[in-house]
Design a protein around this motif. Structure first.
Motif, PDB file in Angstrom:
ATOM      1  N   ALA A  53     -10.571  22.261   9.317  1.00 39.62           N
ATOM      2  CA  ALA A  53     -10.060  21.122   8.544  1.00 39.62           C
ATOM      3  C   ALA A  53      -9.037  21.541   7.492  1.00 39.62           C
ATOM      4  N   ASP A  54      -8.902  22.820   7.243  1.00 33.83           N
ATOM      5  CA  ASP A  54      -7.960  23.313   6.229  1.00 33.83           C
ATOM      6  C   ASP A  54      -6.574  23.437   6.856  1.00 33.83           C
ATOM      7  N   ILE A  55      -5.627  22.624   6.410  1.00 33.12           N
ATOM      8  CA  ILE A  55      -4.296  22.611   7.032  1.00 33.12           C
ATOM      9  C   ILE A  55      -3.523  23.896   6.749  1.00 33.12           C
ATOM     10  N   ARG A  56      -4.014  24.732   5.852  1.00 39.80           N
ATOM     11  CA  ARG A  56      -3.351  26.005   5.580  1.00 39.80           C
ATOM     12  C   ARG A  56      -3.757  27.084   6.575  1.00 39.80           C
ATOM     13  N   ARG A  57      -4.774  26.803   7.374  1.00 44.74           N
ATOM     14  CA  ARG A  57      -5.294  27.777   8.330  1.00 44.74           C
ATOM     15  C   ARG A  57      -4.639  27.598   9.697  1.00 44.74           C
ATOM     16  N   PRO A  58      -4.602  28.674  10.528  1.00 49.14           N
ATOM     17  CA  PRO A  58      -4.080  28.522  11.899  1.00 49.14           C
ATOM     18  C   PRO A  58      -4.885  27.488  12.678  1.00 49.14           C
ATOM     19  N   PHE A  59      -4.211  26.798  13.589  1.00 54.06           N
ATOM     20  CA  PHE A  59      -4.810  25.681  14.324  1.00 54.06           C
ATOM     21  C   PHE A  59      -5.017  26.113  15.771  1.00 54.06           C
ATOM     22  N   LEU A  60      -6.276  26.420  16.149  1.00 51.93           N
ATOM     23  CA  LEU A  60      -6.621  26.856  17.509  1.00 51.93           C
ATOM     24  C   LEU A  60      -7.744  25.959  18.029  1.00 51.93           C
ATOM     25  N   PRO A  61      -7.432  24.718  18.424  1.00 53.35           N
ATOM     26  CA  PRO A  61      -8.495  23.754  18.757  1.00 53.35           C
ATOM     27  C   PRO A  61      -9.307  24.124  19.985  1.00 53.35           C
ATOM     28  N   ASP A  62      -8.652  24.605  21.052  1.00 57.59           N
ATOM     29  CA  ASP A  62      -9.394  24.920  22.280  1.00 57.59           C
ATOM     30  C   ASP A  62     -10.391  26.048  22.032  1.00 57.59           C
ATOM     31  N   ALA A  91      -6.167  13.866   2.583  1.00 57.00           N
ATOM     32  CA  ALA A  91      -7.329  13.746   1.700  1.00 57.00           C
ATOM     33  C   ALA A  91      -8.633  13.825   2.494  1.00 57.00           C
ATOM     34  N   VAL A  92      -8.642  13.207   3.690  1.00 57.10           N
ATOM     35  CA  VAL A  92      -9.838  13.283   4.547  1.00 57.10           C
ATOM     36  C   VAL A  92     -10.096  14.727   4.966  1.00 57.10           C
ATOM     37  N   LEU A  93      -9.048  15.407   5.411  1.00 57.64           N
ATOM     38  CA  LEU A  93      -9.210  16.794   5.845  1.00 57.64           C
ATOM     39  C   LEU A  93      -9.644  17.692   4.696  1.00 57.64           C
ATOM     40  N   SER A  94      -9.053  17.480   3.527  1.00 57.17           N
ATOM     41  CA  SER A  94      -9.430  18.280   2.362  1.00 57.17           C
ATOM     42  C   SER A  94     -10.898  18.059   1.991  1.00 57.17           C
ATOM     43  N   GLY A  95     -11.326  16.801   2.046  1.00 58.30           N
ATOM     44  CA  GLY A  95     -12.728  16.510   1.755  1.00 58.30           C
ATOM     45  C   GLY A  95     -13.675  17.156   2.753  1.00 58.30           C
ATOM     46  N   LEU A  96     -13.296  17.102   4.043  1.00 59.54           N
ATOM     47  CA  LEU A  96     -14.129  17.722   5.061  1.00 59.54           C
ATOM     48  C   LEU A  96     -14.205  19.235   4.870  1.00 59.54           C
ATOM     49  N   SER A  97     -13.071  19.846   4.568  1.00 59.10           N
ATOM     50  CA  SER A  97     -13.063  21.297   4.360  1.00 59.10           C
ATOM     51  C   SER A  97     -13.974  21.681   3.203  1.00 59.10           C
ATOM     52  N   GLY A  99     -15.874  18.096  14.565  1.00 57.83           N
ATOM     53  CA  GLY A  99     -14.805  19.063  14.771  1.00 57.83           C
ATOM     54  C   GLY A  99     -13.775  18.563  15.758  1.00 57.83           C
ATOM     55  N   ARG A 100     -14.210  17.920  16.815  1.00 56.26           N
ATOM     56  CA  ARG A 100     -13.267  17.375  17.795  1.00 56.26           C
ATOM     57  C   ARG A 100     -12.494  16.181  17.234  1.00 56.26           C
ATOM     58  N   ASN A 101     -13.041  15.523  16.209  1.00 56.86           N
ATOM     59  CA  ASN A 101     -12.284  14.458  15.537  1.00 56.86           C
ATOM     60  C   ASN A 101     -11.261  15.020  14.558  1.00 56.86           C
ATOM     61  N   ILE A 102     -11.523  16.197  14.031  1.00 58.70           N
ATOM     62  CA  ILE A 102     -10.552  16.825  13.133  1.00 58.70           C
ATOM     63  C   ILE A 102      -9.268  17.157  13.892  1.00 58.70           C
ATOM     64  N   ILE A 103      -9.411  17.542  15.155  1.00 54.85           N
ATOM     65  CA  ILE A 103      -8.262  18.025  15.937  1.00 54.85           C
ATOM     66  C   ILE A 103      -7.163  16.977  16.059  1.00 54.85           C
ATOM     67  N   PRO A 104      -7.434  15.728  16.508  1.00 56.80           N
ATOM     68  CA  PRO A 104      -6.329  14.749  16.601  1.00 56.80           C
ATOM     69  C   PRO A 104      -5.761  14.358  15.242  1.00 56.80           C
ATOM     70  N   ILE A 105      -6.568  14.455  14.186  1.00 54.34           N
ATOM     71  CA  ILE A 105      -6.030  14.135  12.864  1.00 54.34           C
ATOM     72  C   ILE A 105      -5.000  15.182  12.453  1.00 54.34           C
ATOM     73  N   ARG A 106      -5.310  16.457  12.680  1.00 51.92           N
ATOM     74  CA  ARG A 106      -4.336  17.495  12.350  1.00 51.92           C
ATOM     75  C   ARG A 106      -3.082  17.378  13.223  1.00 51.92           C
ATOM     76  N   ARG A 107      -3.261  16.985  14.479  1.00 55.49           N
ATOM     77  CA  ARG A 107      -2.096  16.833  15.353  1.00 55.49           C
ATOM     78  C   ARG A 107      -1.223  15.651  14.947  1.00 55.49           C
ATOM     79  N   ALA A 108      -1.834  14.653  14.323  1.00 50.38           N
ATOM     80  CA  ALA A 108      -1.068  13.452  13.953  1.00 50.38           C
ATOM     81  C   ALA A 108      -0.291  13.616  12.663  1.00 50.38           C
ATOM     82  N   LEU A 109      -0.581  14.627  11.860  1.00 48.36           N
ATOM     83  CA  LEU A 109       0.051  14.757  10.538  1.00 48.36           C
ATOM     84  C   LEU A 109       1.578  14.733  10.598  1.00 48.36           C
TER      85      LEU A 109
END
Length: 687
Positions: free
Chosen positions: A544-553, A614-620, A591-601
């Protein structure tokens, strides 16, 4: 009075049923054992019994399972021998330091074996096992340790090569049918509980069944490692298995997410009649194993049409309905693809489906769990040796060797105590058979040929037990007791005192291993499960941290693997334990719901991006707090407000695909984190 037969009563016993595959496996192992004995006698190897025992320790029912492990086993033996030659001569005058070094080396190898979780782990396990059994019996007299080490390496190498060659020629079992059967069994089981969940008939053991399916997905990949050694078109088959694993990994969260939405709709008494009729049709298709796979396409189109119609209304009940329909459609697509892939496993030609990811199924590795296993193993071996040295026990070196052998064999298990207890029971049952052979049968045997013929009934019987998955844990102690008691020297030696001392050494090693295991290991199971859950929370915080690498699979595969690992440990948790409150499936869905949110940013305006951030930050922060505290705390109320604001912001935007995926993800997140919250108010219709 009429004879018994005339009255229609039969006194004949039912004929025993013999499985040809298991018999072929036992015969293959026996042929390998006979060849190994012939080579050992011809080359005058000092311990033929050690070579014979190695044959049955390394024998496995699947033919393909031998070949990838041959090099690992031989490499482990060579590594263990090198460590023995390095340590024993240089530390022979300091037995305490030598024992400390050997136990530390064994613990390090077990740490690496538990951490690896692939066939490569056999290299580390064999290195620990070989160094222990070579070193401990000769610590009292290490003068000839070099010659002894070379002899043990020769004996084990001859045995491994013989059993590999024989089983490769006869091929008792192939990995391909096992994979196909496991995949089809998974699909049948998944269809059954999904049909019940979609219909609202939740069984008491539903969560346990679903977690067990996660373990099956991981095991599928473990078996698939052996496919390149099984047949000429195995690379294509391995790609199919990889694609199948990824589809099966999607089935778990999709089906449980759909059931979650349907439960909320039924709780509000708001299940639309068209959706109820669709669920009946889906349940009928899932229940009929012979139904054509292509019928899933018709059901998927009906789900998508209902989802589009519901999303157009944009109120909370409609959003729930749309979310349920979308997840059902995705589940049906993954299930249909899995059925096609499972049917094509083992057939030549193109894979038919492309894997969703080019990476192999990623296993979750926990350094803490591996370190606990290594530390417990090292502590146990050091304790055995301390008792042996302090008591000056004459048979202590042999007992330490047996204890090390058993400890290394079961070190990868969280609580080996029940298995070691059955090991002790099987050893006690085999002693009378060993005594019968040693003192009654073998004194009348002359020559190698008669020896092999005489041993055939016992070894074939034990080999048949080894081929039976339900009884295979009994086989190793039976072989160990029988073969070690025989000795199998070039000249027969039936010494009762030696027989008793050897038996006591084996029993002492098993009993001491069982005692130390109960002290060191039995309490670690729940601790290990909690560590795995905490690792999952830490990974969710990073996802959920947008500063981290994104490896959903990769995250999805590791999350499913962790779900299976926790499932294997949940059975020992008492009913009131906090471990039951941590729902791994809910974490997987979030976790699988976090993935499309990060892709939509990148695809939404600044204001909506701010709300999603804000949602992602709260989840993190929420999952980071769970990781720090080590317990499944409820989400803070402020997160519900952040999710509702993000939903309102997305509802006001146009219907592009990234927005739709993020909107559905937020609906799912709200349902998972706040299932009892009031319906979303103030939803805006689309412009």
């Amino acid at each position: 009075m009429k004879p018994v037969a005339d009255r229609g009563i039969s006194l004949s016993l039912p004929a025993p049923v013999i499985d040809p595959q298991k018999l072929l496996f036992s015969l293959s192992s026996f042929i390998a054992a006979a060849i190994t004995l012939a080579i050992a006698f011809s080359a005058s190897l000092p311990r033929p019994w050690w070579a014979l025992l190695t044959v049955y320790v390394t024998a496995q029912p699947m033919a393909g399972a031998f070949r990838p492990k041959v090099l690992y086993r031989l490499g482990g033996i060579a590594t263990g021998a090198a460590v023995t030659i390095l340590l024993v001569p240089n530390l022979q005058n300091s037995p305490e330091l030598l024992v400390l070094c050997l136990s530390s080396w064994t613990g390090l190898c077990i740490y690496l074996a538990v951490l690896d979780r692939t066939p490569r782990a056999f290299l580390f396990q064999m290195a620990a096992f070989s160094s222990a059994v070579i070193s401990f019996p000769y610590l009292d007299d290490p003068v000839n340790i070099f010659d002894t080490t070379i002899a043990r390496v020769q004996e084990m190498t001859v045995a491994i090569l013989c059993v590999t060659a024989v089983h490769a020629l006869l091929q008792p079992w192939s990995a391909t049918p096992v994979i196909r059967a496991r995949a089809q069994s998974f699909l049948r089981h998944a269809c059954r509980w999904t049909a019940e969940a979609l219909a609202g008939r939740h069984t008491r053991l539903e969560n346990e069944h679903r977690r067990t399916l996660a373990a099956d997905i991981t095991e599928l990949g473990m078996i698939a490692v052996h496919l390149p050694f099984d047949q000429r078109w195995a690379p294509a088959t391995q790609r199919r298995v990889r694609a199948l694993q990824q589809q099966l990994a999607n089935i778990l969260p999709l089906a449980s997410a759909a059931a979650n939405r349907l439960d909320l709709l039924r709780g509000q008494d708001a299940l639309p009649p068209p959706l109820a009729q669709l669920l009946d049709d889906i349940a009928a298709w899932l229940a009929d194993e012979g139904s054509p796979v292509h019928r899933a396409g018709f059901l998927i189109r009906r789900c998508e049409a209902l989802a589009d119609e519901a999303e157009a209304r944009a109120d909370w009940t409609s959003l729930l309905t749309a979310s349920a329909c979308v997840r059902i459609a995705e589940f049906l697509a993954a299930l249909a693809a899995s059925r096609r892939l499972a049917a094509r496993i083992g057939s030549p030609g193109r894979p038919g489906f492309k894997a969703l990811s080019t990476e192999p199924f990623a296993l979750a590795r926990d350094h803490g769990v591996a370190a606990l296993a290594g530390l417990a193993t090292a502590s146990a071996i050091a304790l055995y040796c301390a008792v042996w040295i302090l008591l000056a026990w004459p048979s202590g070196s042999a007992t330490a060797a047996f204890a090390a052998l058993i400890t290394c064999s079961f070190a990868t298990q969280d609580d080996p105590a029940p298995v070691i207890g059955r090991y002790l029971s099987a050893t006690l049952r085999t002693f009378p058979v060993a005594a019968l052979y040693l003192f009654v049968i073998l004194p009348r045997v002359d020559g190698y040929e008669m020896l092999v013929i005489t041993l055939a009934p016992a070894l074939l019987w034990m080999g048949y037990i080894q081929a039976d998955p339900a009884r295979s844990p009994q086989a190793l102690p039976m072989f160990s007791c029988f073969i070690v008691a025989m000795g199998f020297q070039a000249r027969f030696q039936g010494d009762f005192a030696v027989f008793v001392n050897t038996g006591l050494a084996q029993l002492g090693g098993i009993a001491s291993t069982l005692a130390v295991t109960k002290m060191f290991r039995s309490a670690n199971v729940l601790r290990t499960a909690r560590r795995i859950l905490r690792s999952n929370w830490a990974e969710l915080a990073q996802l959920a941290d947008i500063r981290r690498p994104f490896l959903p699979d990769r995250w999805t595969m590791q999350a499913v693997d962790r779900l299976g690992q926790v499932a294997a440990r949940m059975a020992v948790a008492p009913p009131g334990d906090a471990l039951h409150a941590a729902d791994g499936l809910a974490d997987l869905r979030i976790g699988r719901n976090i993935i499309p949110i990060r892709r939509a940013l990148p695809h939404v305006p600044h204001d909506a991006r701010h709300r999603l951030g804000a949602v992602l930050s709260g989840l993190s922060g929420f999952y980071a707090a769970r990781w720090r505290h080590g317990r499944a705390d409820p989400p803070p109320p402020g997160m519900l407000r952040a999710i509702d604001e993000a939903l309102s912001a997305l509802l006001a935007l146009g219907p592009d695909e990234p927005r739709r995926a993020a909107l559905r993800a937020l609906v799912g997140m709200r349902c998972n984190l706040f299932p009892a919250a009031a319906p979303l108010a103030g939803g805006q219709a689309r412009p």
